[in-house]
Design an enzyme around this catalytic site. Sequence first.
Site, PDB file in Angstrom:
ATOM      1  N   GLN A   1       6.483  -3.003   6.733  1.00  0.00           N
ATOM      2  CA  GLN A   1       6.720  -1.901   7.685  1.00  0.00           C
ATOM      3  C   GLN A   1       5.916  -1.741   8.791  1.00  0.00           C
ATOM      4  O   GLN A   1       6.305  -1.534  10.017  1.00  0.00           O
ATOM      5  CB  GLN A   1       6.499  -0.774   6.672  1.00  0.00           C
ATOM      6  CG  GLN A   1       7.461  -0.647   5.614  1.00  0.00           C
ATOM      7  CD  GLN A   1       7.163   0.332   4.524  1.00  0.00           C
ATOM      8  OE1 GLN A   1       6.212   1.235   4.616  1.00  0.00           O
ATOM      9  NE2 GLN A   1       7.582  -0.001   3.093  1.00  0.00           N
TER      10      GLN A   1
ATOM     11  N   GLY B   1       9.096   3.267  -0.639  1.00  0.00           N
ATOM     12  CA  GLY B   1      10.084   4.454  -0.383  1.00  0.00           C
ATOM     13  C   GLY B   1      10.408   4.531   1.040  1.00  0.00           C
ATOM     14  O   GLY B   1      10.860   5.496   1.469  1.00  0.00           O
TER      15      GLY B   1
ATOM     16  N   HIS C   1       7.274  -7.941  -3.284  1.00  0.00           N
ATOM     17  CA  HIS C   1       5.966  -8.534  -4.061  1.00  0.00           C
ATOM     18  C   HIS C   1       6.077  -9.698  -4.400  1.00  0.00           C
ATOM     19  O   HIS C   1       6.705 -10.143  -5.502  1.00  0.00           O
ATOM     20  CB  HIS C   1       5.665  -7.457  -5.222  1.00  0.00           C
ATOM     21  CG  HIS C   1       5.098  -6.219  -4.799  1.00  0.00           C
ATOM     22  ND1 HIS C   1       3.657  -6.053  -4.928  1.00  0.00           N
ATOM     23  CD2 HIS C   1       5.709  -4.975  -4.573  1.00  0.00           C
ATOM     24  CE1 HIS C   1       3.555  -4.798  -4.099  1.00  0.00           C
ATOM     25  NE2 HIS C   1       4.671  -4.195  -4.496  1.00  0.00           N
TER      26      HIS C   1
ATOM     27  N   GLU D   1       3.939 -11.952  -5.069  1.00  0.00           N
ATOM     28  CA  GLU D   1       2.869 -12.336  -5.739  1.00  0.00           C
ATOM     29  C   GLU D   1       3.457 -12.080  -7.640  1.00  0.00           C
ATOM     30  O   GLU D   1       2.664 -12.715  -8.494  1.00  0.00           O
ATOM     31  CB  GLU D   1       1.745 -11.511  -5.922  1.00  0.00           C
ATOM     32  CG  GLU D   1       1.493 -10.212  -6.344  1.00  0.00           C
ATOM     33  CD  GLU D   1       2.359  -9.276  -5.784  1.00  0.00           C
ATOM     34  OE1 GLU D   1       2.636  -7.989  -6.166  1.00  0.00           O
ATOM     35  OE2 GLU D   1       2.821  -9.368  -4.462  1.00  0.00           O
TER      36      GLU D   1
ATOM     37  N   CYS E   1       5.323  -6.023   1.871  1.00  0.00           N
ATOM     38  CA  CYS E   1       5.607  -4.349   1.439  1.00  0.00           C
ATOM     39  C   CYS E   1       5.315  -3.584   2.687  1.00  0.00           C
ATOM     40  O   CYS E   1       5.873  -3.339   3.533  1.00  0.00           O
ATOM     41  CB  CYS E   1       4.961  -4.008   0.156  1.00  0.00           C
ATOM     42  SG  CYS E   1       5.290  -5.160  -1.404  1.00  0.00           S
TER      43      CYS E   1
ATOM     44  N   GLY F   1       0.809  -1.186   0.151  1.00  0.00           N
ATOM     45  CA  GLY F   1      -0.005  -0.062  -0.111  1.00  0.00           C
ATOM     46  C   GLY F   1       0.805   1.243   0.046  1.00  0.00           C
ATOM     47  O   GLY F   1       1.846   1.160   0.336  1.00  0.00           O
TER      48      GLY F   1
END
Length: 401
Positions: free
Chosen positions: A266, A306, A357, A359, A262, A234
Site C-alpha cells: 500500500q 483491510g 504474506h 512468509e 501487505c 502492519g
Amino acid sequence: MLVLEDGTVLHGRAYGARGATFGEIVFSTGMTGYQETLTDPSYHRQIVVMTAPHIGNTGINDEDPESTRIWVSGFVVRDPARRASSWRSNRELEDELREQGVVAIAEVDTRALTRHLRDGGVLRAGIFSGDALPDLPGELGTAALLEQVLASPGMAGADLAGEVSTTTAYVVEPIGAFEGKEPVAVVAALDLGMKSMTPQRLAERGVRVHVLPASATFADVQATGADGVFFSNGPGDPATADEPVALLRQVLEEEIPFFGICFGNQLLGRALGYGTYKLAYGHRGINQPVQDVTTGKVEVTAHNHGFAVDAPLGTESIAPHEGGRYGRVIVSHVGLNDNVVEGLQCLDLPAFSVQYHPEAAAGPHDAAYLFDRFVAMMTSPDSGPAPAAATTPSTHPAKEA
C-alpha cells in the site's frame, strides 16, 4: 456479550480475560494458525472472529508466535477446545489469553457473524464480560454498551505502525547453509508491524537483515550499507503513513531495489502516486487465490488487510506522482475472488510489492518465490521481474462495492 456498532448483540460464554475490549471486528478464514494470527501485529486494535469452528486444540507453544505478544484486541470463537492435544503444546489457549489480558468470547455462531460482516462490512465492536457487563436490565444495559462501542475509534485514519514497531534496530544474520558465511546481500527492513518469520525467510537465502523502527530515516537505511530495502506488513490506514512514504520515495530516487508486502504494498502505491481505499470487509486468512500476471501462475496465499491500492488493472500506467517521474507500473498480482490489486511492479525501477504474506506463517508456501525474486534483484540487477503483458481484469468490483 458481543455488541456491534449497528446494534447487533450476541451472547456467549466468557473466554480468556474478563472485562471490556474494543476494536474493528474482522473475520479470518484460516483453518489453522490461530497462534500466528493472535501474535500478528497487523491485527492491532482488531477483534478477530475465527470462521473455523474448533479453536485451541493445539494449545500454545513457544515456537510459532510471530511477535513477542498477542496483538488482537479481542477474540471470538465458536467451540474452544476443552484441552490441548498437541505434543508441541506448552499451555492452553485460554490460559494464554487470560495471562495476556485478552478479552474473548466463545460459543458464538461465528459463521452467522461472518455472513453479517461480509454483507454489511466490518464494524466497530466491543466484548463485555465479568464486571464490564451492565447493571441495567435489558435494552437499557445494551444501550449503555452500544454507547461505549460508538465512542471507540475506527480504523480509517488510524496511524498504528509506530505502536507495533520495534523501538530499537537489530540484525538477523544468515542461517542454515549460509550461517557463518558472508551474506549474499544486505537488506534494510522497515518494521511497520513485521512478523518474525519475514526476516527469517530472507536469512534462509543468505541475506543479512537490518530491522529498523518505523521511524527510521533514509540516513538510517544508508548506514546499514543496504543492497535492498524491504517494507513489512502492519496495521492501520496507509493514508496516515506519510513518513515511511517519504522514505520510500528516497529509495526509489536512488534506484535501490525495493520489495514490500501487505502494508508495504500500500505504501509503494502511495509513493508512486496512486490512492488507497478501505475494503468492505478485507481479506484475512490463508486460502486467498491470487494470480501473478507476470507468469500466469495462480497461487493460494495468506492475507491480512483491510485497505487496498487503487491502481488501474489490465494495462500499464504511468505512476502519477510528480508527472510520472517513476515511470511505468503494472498491477502484477490480482485477487481472483474480487479483482483487488494484490501486487505492483515498477517497469522502469527495481521495485515491486505484493498485498499478501509470502512468509507463510501460517499459510501455504506458494509465494516463497518472491523472496528469491528480491534476492536476484539485489545480486543480479538485470534479473529482476521481467515486464509482462498485464492480463488482469479492468475493474475493481471490491472498490465499487
